[in-house]
Scaffold this motif. Structure first.
Motif, PDB file in Angstrom:
ATOM      1  N   ASP A  25      14.444   9.256  -6.019  1.00  0.00           N
ATOM      2  CA  ASP A  25      13.898   8.472  -7.136  1.00  0.00           C
ATOM      3  C   ASP A  25      12.623   7.768  -6.710  1.00  0.00           C
ATOM      4  OD1 ASP A  25      16.019   9.220  -8.745  1.00  0.00           O
ATOM      5  OD2 ASP A  25      17.142   7.359  -8.401  1.00  0.00           O
ATOM      6  N   ARG A  26      12.643   7.171  -5.514  1.00  0.00           N
ATOM      7  CA  ARG A  26      11.463   6.470  -5.002  1.00  0.00           C
ATOM      8  C   ARG A  26      10.291   7.419  -4.855  1.00  0.00           C
ATOM      9  NH1 ARG A  26       8.153   6.615  -0.929  1.00  0.00           N
ATOM     10  NH2 ARG A  26       7.203   4.721  -0.218  1.00  0.00           N
ATOM     11  N   ASP A  27      10.527   8.560  -4.232  1.00  0.00           N
ATOM     12  CA  ASP A  27       9.450   9.515  -3.999  1.00  0.00           C
ATOM     13  C   ASP A  27       8.848  10.017  -5.308  1.00  0.00           C
ATOM     14  OD1 ASP A  27       9.920   9.186  -1.308  1.00  0.00           O
ATOM     15  OD2 ASP A  27      11.001  11.088  -1.074  1.00  0.00           O
ATOM     16  N   GLU A  28       9.698  10.287  -6.291  1.00  0.00           N
ATOM     17  CA  GLU A  28       9.205  10.750  -7.594  1.00  0.00           C
ATOM     18  C   GLU A  28       8.386   9.662  -8.285  1.00  0.00           C
ATOM     19  OE1 GLU A  28      10.834  12.804 -11.728  1.00  0.00           O
ATOM     20  OE2 GLU A  28      12.263  12.192 -10.171  1.00  0.00           O
ATOM     21  N   PHE A  29       8.860   8.420  -8.205  1.00  0.00           N
ATOM     22  CA  PHE A  29       8.152   7.293  -8.817  1.00  0.00           C
ATOM     23  C   PHE A  29       6.787   7.093  -8.166  1.00  0.00           C
ATOM     24  CE2 PHE A  29       7.341   2.643  -9.101  1.00  0.00           C
ATOM     25  CZ  PHE A  29       7.219   2.546 -10.467  1.00  0.00           C
ATOM     26  N   VAL A  30       6.755   7.087  -6.840  1.00  0.00           N
ATOM     27  CA  VAL A  30       5.500   6.896  -6.111  1.00  0.00           C
ATOM     28  C   VAL A  30       4.531   8.040  -6.419  1.00  0.00           C
ATOM     29  CG1 VAL A  30       4.465   6.831  -3.803  1.00  0.00           C
ATOM     30  CG2 VAL A  30       6.518   5.482  -4.287  1.00  0.00           C
ATOM     31  N   GLU A  34       0.861   7.669  -8.218  1.00  0.00           N
ATOM     32  CA  GLU A  34      -0.369   8.198  -7.632  1.00  0.00           C
ATOM     33  C   GLU A  34      -1.085   9.124  -8.607  1.00  0.00           C
ATOM     34  OE1 GLU A  34       0.988   9.961  -3.992  1.00  0.00           O
ATOM     35  OE2 GLU A  34       1.040   8.028  -2.954  1.00  0.00           O
ATOM     36  N   ASP A  35      -0.331   9.973  -9.297  1.00  0.00           N
ATOM     37  CA  ASP A  35      -0.924  10.874 -10.291  1.00  0.00           C
ATOM     38  C   ASP A  35      -1.619  10.100 -11.407  1.00  0.00           C
ATOM     39  OD1 ASP A  35       0.041  13.037  -8.864  1.00  0.00           O
ATOM     40  OD2 ASP A  35       1.690  13.473 -10.266  1.00  0.00           O
ATOM     41  N   LEU A  36      -1.081   8.913 -11.722  1.00  0.00           N
ATOM     42  CA  LEU A  36      -1.637   8.076 -12.786  1.00  0.00           C
ATOM     43  C   LEU A  36      -2.655   7.066 -12.253  1.00  0.00           C
ATOM     44  CD1 LEU A  36       1.672   7.458 -14.753  1.00  0.00           C
ATOM     45  CD2 LEU A  36      -0.212   8.993 -15.393  1.00  0.00           C
ATOM     46  N   ASP A  37      -3.023   7.196 -10.981  1.00  0.00           N
ATOM     47  CA  ASP A  37      -4.013   6.338 -10.334  1.00  0.00           C
ATOM     48  C   ASP A  37      -3.628   4.858 -10.386  1.00  0.00           C
ATOM     49  OD1 ASP A  37      -6.345   5.920  -8.849  1.00  0.00           O
ATOM     50  OD2 ASP A  37      -7.549   5.580 -10.648  1.00  0.00           O
ATOM     51  N   THR A  38      -2.386   4.586 -10.044  1.00  0.00           N
ATOM     52  CA  THR A  38      -1.883   3.227  -9.964  1.00  0.00           C
ATOM     53  C   THR A  38      -0.994   3.147  -8.733  1.00  0.00           C
ATOM     54  OG1 THR A  38      -0.816   1.428 -11.208  1.00  0.00           O
ATOM     55  CG2 THR A  38       0.093   3.642 -11.514  1.00  0.00           C
ATOM     56  N   SER A  39      -0.428   1.986  -8.477  1.00  0.00           N
ATOM     57  CA  SER A  39       0.493   1.870  -7.344  1.00  0.00           C
ATOM     58  C   SER A  39       1.890   1.526  -7.854  1.00  0.00           C
ATOM     59  CB  SER A  39       0.016   0.781  -6.379  1.00  0.00           C
ATOM     60  OG  SER A  39       0.177  -0.490  -6.960  1.00  0.00           O
ATOM     61  N   ALA A  40       2.874   1.888  -7.049  1.00  0.00           N
ATOM     62  CA  ALA A  40       4.253   1.581  -7.408  1.00  0.00           C
ATOM     63  C   ALA A  40       4.444   0.065  -7.516  1.00  0.00           C
ATOM     64  CB  ALA A  40       5.203   2.178  -6.373  1.00  0.00           C
ATOM     65  N   ALA A  41       3.874  -0.675  -6.584  1.00  0.00           N
ATOM     66  CA  ALA A  41       4.013  -2.136  -6.604  1.00  0.00           C
ATOM     67  C   ALA A  41       3.413  -2.730  -7.874  1.00  0.00           C
ATOM     68  CB  ALA A  41       3.352  -2.742  -5.370  1.00  0.00           C
TER      69      ALA A  41
END
Length: 56
Positions: A25-30, A34-41
């Motif tokens: 789940d974490r890897d998919e979210f991150v 990244e694809d959306l040019d934002t950060s998970a945090a």
């Protein structure tokens, strides 16, 4: 000090929230962030602000 600098200083990130999640789940979210040019945090902080505003 300018108003912008005061707001930035007032919202200084000085705390952590540690959560345990499934690595897939974490890897998919991150990866999606990244694809959306934002950060998970950034996205988690935005979710938290929206959640608090909605439920206060």
């Amino acid at each position: 000090m300018t108003e912008k600098k005061q707001r930035k200083k007032a919202k200084k990130k000085d705390s952590q929230l540690i959560i345990r999640i499934n690595s897939e789940d974490r890897d998919e979210f991150v990866r999606l962030c990244e694809d959306l040019d934002t950060s998970a945090a950034r996205e988690i902080r935005q979710f938290m602000r929206t959640f608090v505003e909605k439920n206060n």
